[in-house]
Scaffold this active site. Structure first.
Site, PDB file in Angstrom:
ATOM      1  CB  ALA A 220       1.143   8.456  -0.995  1.00  0.00           C
TER       2      ALA A 220
ATOM      3  N   GLY B 276       4.694   4.668  -1.875  1.00  0.00           N
ATOM      4  CA  GLY B 276       5.009   5.638  -2.885  1.00  0.00           C
ATOM      5  C   GLY B 276       6.621   6.002  -2.946  1.00  0.00           C
TER       6      GLY B 276
ATOM      7  CD  GLU C  19       3.930   3.122  -5.905  1.00  0.00           C
ATOM      8  OE1 GLU C  19       3.713   3.701  -4.831  1.00  0.00           O
ATOM      9  OE2 GLU C  19       3.175   2.829  -6.750  1.00  0.00           O
TER      10      GLU C  19
ATOM     11  CD  GLU D  95       1.338   0.915  -1.803  1.00  0.00           C
ATOM     12  OE1 GLU D  95       1.605  -0.062  -1.497  1.00  0.00           O
ATOM     13  OE2 GLU D  95       1.779   1.681  -2.499  1.00  0.00           O
TER      14      GLU D  95
HETATM   15  N1  CAA Z   1       1.773   9.442   5.471  1.00  0.00           N
HETATM   16  C1  CAA Z   1       1.568  10.307   6.306  1.00  0.00           C
HETATM   17  N2  CAA Z   1       2.325  10.294   7.798  1.00  0.00           N
HETATM   18  C2  CAA Z   1       3.265   9.379   7.796  1.00  0.00           C
HETATM   19  C3  CAA Z   1       3.556   8.221   6.959  1.00  0.00           C
HETATM   20  C4  CAA Z   1       2.663   8.350   5.813  1.00  0.00           C
HETATM   21  N3  CAA Z   1       3.008   7.397   4.559  1.00  0.00           N
HETATM   22  N4  CAA Z   1       4.392   7.679   7.415  1.00  0.00           N
HETATM   23  C5  CAA Z   1       4.698   8.028   8.793  1.00  0.00           C
HETATM   24  N5  CAA Z   1       4.133   9.078   8.826  1.00  0.00           N
HETATM   25  C6  CAA Z   1       4.176   9.993  10.045  1.00  0.00           C
HETATM   26  C7  CAA Z   1       3.512   9.354  11.182  1.00  0.00           C
HETATM   27  O1  CAA Z   1       2.172   9.412  11.141  1.00  0.00           O
HETATM   28  C8  CAA Z   1       4.176  10.026  12.265  1.00  0.00           C
HETATM   29  O2  CAA Z   1       3.389  11.207  12.508  1.00  0.00           O
HETATM   30  P1  CAA Z   1       3.254  11.842  13.877  1.00  0.00           P
HETATM   31  O3  CAA Z   1       4.387  11.902  14.691  1.00  0.00           O
HETATM   32  O4  CAA Z   1       2.455  13.065  13.553  1.00  0.00           O
HETATM   33  O5  CAA Z   1       2.098  10.803  14.501  1.00  0.00           O
HETATM   34  C9  CAA Z   1       5.730  10.167  11.802  1.00  0.00           C
HETATM   35  O6  CAA Z   1       5.647  10.183  10.497  1.00  0.00           O
HETATM   36  C10 CAA Z   1       6.517   9.018  12.322  1.00  0.00           C
HETATM   37  O7  CAA Z   1       6.111   7.663  11.979  1.00  0.00           O
HETATM   38  P2  CAA Z   1       5.730   6.477  13.172  1.00  0.00           P
HETATM   39  O8  CAA Z   1       5.481   7.091  14.415  1.00  0.00           O
HETATM   40  O9  CAA Z   1       4.688   5.724  12.394  1.00  0.00           O
HETATM   41  O10 CAA Z   1       7.259   6.027  12.977  1.00  0.00           O
HETATM   42  P3  CAA Z   1       7.367   4.399  13.287  1.00  0.00           P
HETATM   43  O11 CAA Z   1       9.040   4.436  13.398  1.00  0.00           O
HETATM   44  O12 CAA Z   1       6.948   3.939  14.529  1.00  0.00           O
HETATM   45  O13 CAA Z   1       7.035   3.578  12.085  1.00  0.00           O
HETATM   46  C11 CAA Z   1       6.750   3.290   9.577  1.00  0.00           C
HETATM   47  C12 CAA Z   1       7.655   3.662  10.964  1.00  0.00           C
HETATM   48  C13 CAA Z   1       6.481   1.596   9.800  1.00  0.00           C
HETATM   49  C14 CAA Z   1       7.200   3.651   8.266  1.00  0.00           C
HETATM   50  C15 CAA Z   1       5.239   3.676   9.738  1.00  0.00           C
HETATM   51  O14 CAA Z   1       5.196   5.227  10.137  1.00  0.00           O
HETATM   52  C16 CAA Z   1       4.256   3.548   8.692  1.00  0.00           C
HETATM   53  O15 CAA Z   1       3.888   2.124   8.609  1.00  0.00           O
HETATM   54  N6  CAA Z   1       3.807   4.324   7.713  1.00  0.00           N
HETATM   55  C17 CAA Z   1       2.946   4.146   6.641  1.00  0.00           C
HETATM   56  C18 CAA Z   1       3.985   3.156   5.550  1.00  0.00           C
HETATM   57  C19 CAA Z   1       2.849   3.076   4.608  1.00  0.00           C
HETATM   58  O16 CAA Z   1       1.536   2.531   4.849  1.00  0.00           O
HETATM   59  N7  CAA Z   1       3.230   3.657   3.147  1.00  0.00           N
HETATM   60  C20 CAA Z   1       2.164   3.717   1.967  1.00  0.00           C
HETATM   61  C21 CAA Z   1       1.361   4.671   1.964  1.00  0.00           C
HETATM   62  S1  CAA Z   1       0.143   4.836   0.760  1.00  0.00           S
HETATM   63  C22 CAA Z   1       0.781   4.950  -0.614  1.00  0.00           C
HETATM   64  O17 CAA Z   1       2.190   5.088  -0.901  1.00  0.00           O
HETATM   65  C23 CAA Z   1       0.202   5.116  -2.039  1.00  0.00           C
HETATM   66  C24 CAA Z   1       0.686   5.026  -3.203  1.00  0.00           C
HETATM   67  O18 CAA Z   1       1.248   4.164  -3.765  1.00  0.00           O
HETATM   68  C25 CAA Z   1       0.649   6.199  -4.141  1.00  0.00           C
END
Ligand code: CAA
Length: 258
Positions: A65, A109, A112, A132
């Protein structure tokens, strides 16, 4: 219908939906999930479509998400909007089969959403996770429930409590995905599977989907009864006569969805 966060193509009775927010690794915001719900509803009602493939990019199916969209929200915002509930329910109402084709990250998400589809195939590069916990929340679109049903309590707890990622081999071993394919072959393979399904009777396909999904919702005895009633009911269709007749006549069946 044009979408801002999706690319939708239809060919040979199969619809391909690509999640398309490359700058955010396909993070699921309200707009994208809203458009996805709308697109799925339209495809479900489109006679030219018999099976749907949902995919992302090579780097990410969806990285979760959208954290930027959620970070400042309050309980009142989330509860008041029943955040992501209408979209999740819309996806669950689709009667045609949906195959998730996962390459790269399917996190939070994203994982999911893949699990909400009917089955998942993935590329060797896939990484699944429910991270999460690192954000101070729990999964919010069914992860604690569906992942547990896919892989069992022990592995699901491990994934949710540590936030670690599962690679493609572990995902296949654990029953999260049905097949792993070489990178670059993912979408062609998913489309080939979808085309095979598209050749079956649409009535039987819907019955299979209802029966398997019922196993999540009920006891074994009730589920087996539900299945048996569907099995009996399909003897009222022309497609049952065609399928069994074609077998006996040693030819390919020509189903007409009747
Ligand atoms: N939400 C918003 N933006 C996201 C994102 C997310 N879940 N995941 C990645 N992005 C964005 C980053 O912020 C980044 O944007 P900017 O260039 O503007 O900074 C861009 O995508 C590229 O990401 P990274 O630079 O972080 O890329 P990476 O290759 O270094 O890492 C990754 C990849 C390991 C997937 C890392 O992006 C990451 O850990 N993302 C978050 C994963 C996460 O925590 N997901 C769970 C979200 S909460 C949820 O989903 C709740 C639910 O159940 C409903």
């Amino acid at each position: 219908m044009a979408y801002q966060t999706l690319i939708v193509e239809i060919e040979d009775s199969v619809a391909l939906i690509r999640l398309n927010r490359p700058d955010a690794l396909n993070a699921l915001n309200s707009q994208m999930l809203g458009e996805l719900a709308e697109a799925l509803k339209a495809l479900d009602g489109n006679d030219k479509v018999r099976c749907i493939v949902l995919t992302g990019s090579e780097k990410a199916f969806a990285a979760g998400a959208d954290i930027k969209e959620m970070s400042e929200k309050t309980f009142v915002d989330m509860f008041g909007a029943d955040y992501f509930a209408p979209e999740g329910e819309a996806i669950a109402r689709v009667r045609k089969p949906i195959i998730a084709a996962v390459s790269g990250y399917a996190l939070g998400g994203g994982c999911e959403l893949a699990m909400m589809c009917d089955f998942i195939i993935c590329s060797e590069t896939a990484k699944f996770g429910q991270p999460e916990i690192n954000l101070g929340v729990v999964a919010g679109i069914g992860g604690t429930q569906r992942l547990t049903r896919f892989v069992g309590k022990s592995k699901s707890m491990d994934m949710h409590l540590t936030g670690r990622f599962m690679d493609a081999a572990e995902a296949e071993r654990s029953g999260l995905v049905s097949r792993v394919v070489a990178p670059g072959k993912l979408v062609p393979e998913a489309l080939a599977i979808a085309k095979k399904i598209a050749e079956k009777s649409a009535l039987t396909v819907m019955a299979v989907k209802e029966a398997v999904n019922r196993s999540y919702e009920t006891t074994l005895r009730e589920g087996v009864l539900f299945e048996r009633r569907l099995f009996h009911a399909l003897f009222a269709t022309e497609d049952q006569k065609e399928g069994m007749g074609a077998f006996l006549e040693k030819r390919q069946p020509q189903f007409r969805d009747r």
